[in-house]
Design an enzyme around this catalytic site. Structure first.
Site, PDB file in Angstrom:
ATOM      1  N   CYS A 250     -25.360  17.869 -18.140  1.00 30.83           N
ATOM      2  CA  CYS A 250     -25.618  16.973 -17.010  1.00 30.83           C
ATOM      3  C   CYS A 250     -26.413  17.764 -15.968  1.00 30.83           C
ATOM      4  O   CYS A 250     -26.587  18.985 -16.100  1.00 30.83           O
ATOM      5  CB  CYS A 250     -24.289  16.529 -16.400  1.00 30.83           C
ATOM      6  SG  CYS A 250     -23.329  17.950 -15.829  1.00 30.83           S
TER       7      CYS A 250
ATOM      8  N   GLU B 120     -11.515  22.022 -10.444  1.00 31.08           N
ATOM      9  CA  GLU B 120     -12.089  21.060  -9.476  1.00 31.08           C
ATOM     10  C   GLU B 120     -10.996  20.517  -8.550  1.00 31.08           C
ATOM     11  O   GLU B 120     -11.230  20.304  -7.356  1.00 31.08           O
ATOM     12  CB  GLU B 120     -12.773  19.911 -10.233  1.00 31.08           C
ATOM     13  CG  GLU B 120     -13.444  18.940  -9.267  1.00 31.08           C
ATOM     14  CD  GLU B 120     -14.042  17.721  -9.961  1.00 31.08           C
ATOM     15  OE1 GLU B 120     -14.508  17.839 -11.102  1.00 31.08           O
ATOM     16  OE2 GLU B 120     -14.027  16.643  -9.331  1.00 31.08           O
TER      17      GLU B 120
ATOM     18  N   THR C  33     -14.084  14.167 -10.648  1.00 29.99           N
ATOM     19  CA  THR C  33     -15.338  13.549 -11.118  1.00 29.99           C
ATOM     20  C   THR C  33     -15.370  13.312 -12.624  1.00 29.99           C
ATOM     21  O   THR C  33     -16.221  12.567 -13.105  1.00 29.99           O
ATOM     22  CB  THR C  33     -16.539  14.453 -10.774  1.00 29.99           C
ATOM     23  OG1 THR C  33     -16.293  15.735 -11.337  1.00 29.99           O
ATOM     24  CG2 THR C  33     -16.765  14.553  -9.293  1.00 29.99           C
TER      25      THR C  33
ATOM     26  N   SER D 280     -12.648  21.771 -21.076  1.00 35.94           N
ATOM     27  CA  SER D 280     -13.682  20.937 -20.458  1.00 35.94           C
ATOM     28  C   SER D 280     -13.137  19.517 -20.334  1.00 35.94           C
ATOM     29  O   SER D 280     -12.975  18.802 -21.328  1.00 35.94           O
ATOM     30  CB  SER D 280     -14.945  20.961 -21.328  1.00 35.94           C
ATOM     31  OG  SER D 280     -15.758  19.851 -21.030  1.00 35.94           O
TER      32      SER D 280
ATOM     33  N   ASN E  35     -14.326  16.667 -19.162  1.00 36.01           N
ATOM     34  CA  ASN E  35     -15.090  15.499 -19.611  1.00 36.01           C
ATOM     35  C   ASN E  35     -15.202  15.458 -21.129  1.00 36.01           C
ATOM     36  O   ASN E  35     -15.282  14.387 -21.721  1.00 36.01           O
ATOM     37  CB  ASN E  35     -16.448  15.429 -18.894  1.00 36.01           C
ATOM     38  CG  ASN E  35     -17.456  16.365 -19.491  1.00 36.01           C
ATOM     39  OD1 ASN E  35     -18.131  16.003 -20.434  1.00 36.01           O
ATOM     40  ND2 ASN E  35     -17.544  17.584 -18.974  1.00 36.01           N
TER      41      ASN E  35
HETATM   42 FE1  SF4 Z   1     -21.829  17.353 -14.323  1.00 36.06          FE
HETATM   43 FE2  SF4 Z   1     -19.398  17.735 -13.260  1.00 36.06          FE
HETATM   44 FE3  SF4 Z   1     -21.517  17.303 -11.696  1.00 36.06          FE
HETATM   45 FE4  SF4 Z   1     -20.574  15.345 -13.230  1.00 36.06          FE
HETATM   46  S1  SF4 Z   1     -19.534  16.331 -11.494  1.00 36.06           S
HETATM   47  S2  SF4 Z   1     -22.736  15.867 -12.879  1.00 36.06           S
HETATM   48  S3  SF4 Z   1     -19.903  16.481 -15.036  1.00 36.06           S
HETATM   49  S4  SF4 Z   1     -21.168  19.075 -13.034  1.00 36.06           S
END
Ligand code: SF4
Length: 318
Positions: free
Chosen positions: A21, A135, A174, A232, A234
Site C-alpha cells: 500500500c 498501531e 486502520t 501483519s 491486514n
Molecule cells: Fe498501508 Fe497501514 Fe497505511 Fe493502510 S494504514 S495505507 S495498511 S500503512
C-alpha cells in the site's frame, strides 16, 4: 502441434489490489533515503513494516532494527515504523538529541489527530482494535492515560459500562476487518446513540480494497493463499475474509512455506498478498506453483489504487 505437459492444470485467480500500500511503500522509501543521506547504520524502531523479506533486505542495506529508542546509540538516526509510536517515543529521541524520522503512515497519523481532538472536546474514546498491536499502542500513546478504552469484540462492546455514556467517541485501528468493525460500531451506536464516530471510517483504503478483492475471488476458489506475516494485521484479516466466504485459506510468508498437499484436489486457487508483502513474493510463489502445475493465471481486479504519500519534508529537501 499444441504444447503438451504432464503437469496438472491449475486455475490461479490473483486478487487485485494486493500487496504494498502507499503507507508501506513510503515507510520503506524513508529507510532507504535515510541510508543514502546518513550512511549506514540507520536504526529503525520496530519492524518498519511487518514483513520479514522487507526487514531482511533493509538489514542488508544497513538498517538495524531495535524495539526501543534506548537501544539506539548516541548520534545515530532512528526511523519510527509505519504503525506509529506513542508521543513519548519522539520526546525521548529529542531529549537524547537523536535525529529521528517518523515513517508513521499518514492514515495512522490522521487517527492520532482525531484522538487528540476527541479528548480536547472532553469525550472518552472507545478504540476498536487488537490488544498489543503496535498501531494500537501508538494511538493510545497520543492521549493521556485513562482517556481511551479498547474494544476488541462484539462481546466487549456489549459489556462496556462507560462512566459517561452520553459523552463518547469511537475510533478504529486502520487494518481491521470491515465487516467485524461494522458489527461492533452498530452495537456501540445502538447502546450509545450520541457516540461520535469518524466521518467515513478509520479502516484504510488499502485494507478495505484488499478485503474486497479477496471476497471477489474466494467463492470461485477451492483454496486461497495469502502472502503475509503472522503479525501483519491486514494479512491475517484477508485469511479470515476468505474463510468467511466458505473457502479455506492459508497464510504463507514465502513460496517455500507451501505444503503441496494443501493443493490436493484444488482446481482453482486464489492468491493475494497483505499490504506489507512485496509483489516479488507473489511472483516467487507463482513460479513455485508453475514447477508442479500448468498454471492458468487470471487477475481479478476489483478496484484501482492511485494513492501515493509524500515523504517527510526533511527527506524531500535532502
Ligand atoms: Fe498501508 Fe497501514 Fe497505511 Fe493502510 S494504514 S495505507 S495498511 S500503512
Amino acid at each position: 502441434m499444441p504444447e503438451t505437459t504432464d503437469r496438472l492444470p491449475l486455475r490461479l485467480l490473483v486478487a487485485a489490489p494486493r500487496g504494498f500500500c502507499a503507507g508501506v511503500d513510503r515507510a520503506i522509501t524513508i529507510v532507504e533515503r535515510a541510508l543514502e543521506i546518513y550512511g549506514r547504520p540507520v536504526y529503525v524502531r520496530h519492524e518498519i513494516v511487518h514483513n520479514k523479506y522487507v526487514v531482511d533486505t533493509l538489514k542488508e542495506k544497513g538498517a538495524v532494527f531495535v524495539e526501543t529508542v534506548d537501544d539506539v546509540p548516541d548520534g545515530v538516526p532512528v526511523v519510527f515504523s509505519a504503525h506509529g509510536v506513542p508521543k513519548a517515543v519522539p520526546h525521548k529521541a529529542a531529549e537524547r538529541g537523536l535525529d529521528y524520522i517518523d515513517a508513521t503512515c499518514p492514515l495512522v497519523s490522521k487517527v492520532h489527530r482525531q484522538a487528540e481532538r476527541q479528548v480536547d472536546a472532553g469525550r472518552h474514546i472507545i478504540f476498536i482494535g487488537h490488544r498489543g498491536h503496535p498501531e494500537v499502542i501508538g494511538t493510545f500513546g497520543q492521549v493521556p492515560e485513562g482517556c481511551m478504552t479498547l474494544v476488541e469484540t462484539e462481546a466487549d462492546a456489549e459489556a462496556l459500562q462507560p462512566a459517561e455514556p452520553d459523552n463518547l467517541a469511537f475510533l478504529t485501528q486502520t487494518t481491521l476487518s470491515v465487516d467485524d468493525t461494522k458489527a461492533i460500531t452498530d452495537i456501540l451506536q445502538r447502546r450509545f446513540p450520541s457516540i461520535v464516530g469518524p466521518r467515513g471510517e478509520d479502516i484504510c483504503y488499502a485494507t478495505s480494497n484488499r478485503q474486497q478483492a479477496v471476497k471477489a475471488i474466494a467463492s470461485s476458489c477451492d483454496l486461497v493463499l495469502v502472502i503475509g506475516a503472522t503479525n501483519s494485521s491486514n494479512s491475517v484479516r484477508l485469511v479470515e475474509v476468505a474463510e468467511r466466504e466458505g473457502t479455506p485459506a492459508k497464510l504463507v510468508q514465502r513460496a517455500d512455506d507451501i505444503d503441496f498437499t494443501w493443493l490436493d484436489g484444488v482446481g482453482t486457487l486464489g492468491l493475494t498478498a497483505g499490504a506489507s508483502a512485496p509483489e516479488l513474493l507473489v511472483r516467487e510463489l507463482v513460479d513455485k506453483l508453475s514447477e508442479r502445475f500448468d498454471v492458468q493465471e487470471e487477475v481479478i481486479e476489483s478496484a484501482k489504487e492511485r494513492m501515493v504519500f509524500k515523504l517527510p519534508r526533511s527527506l524531500e529537501a535532502a
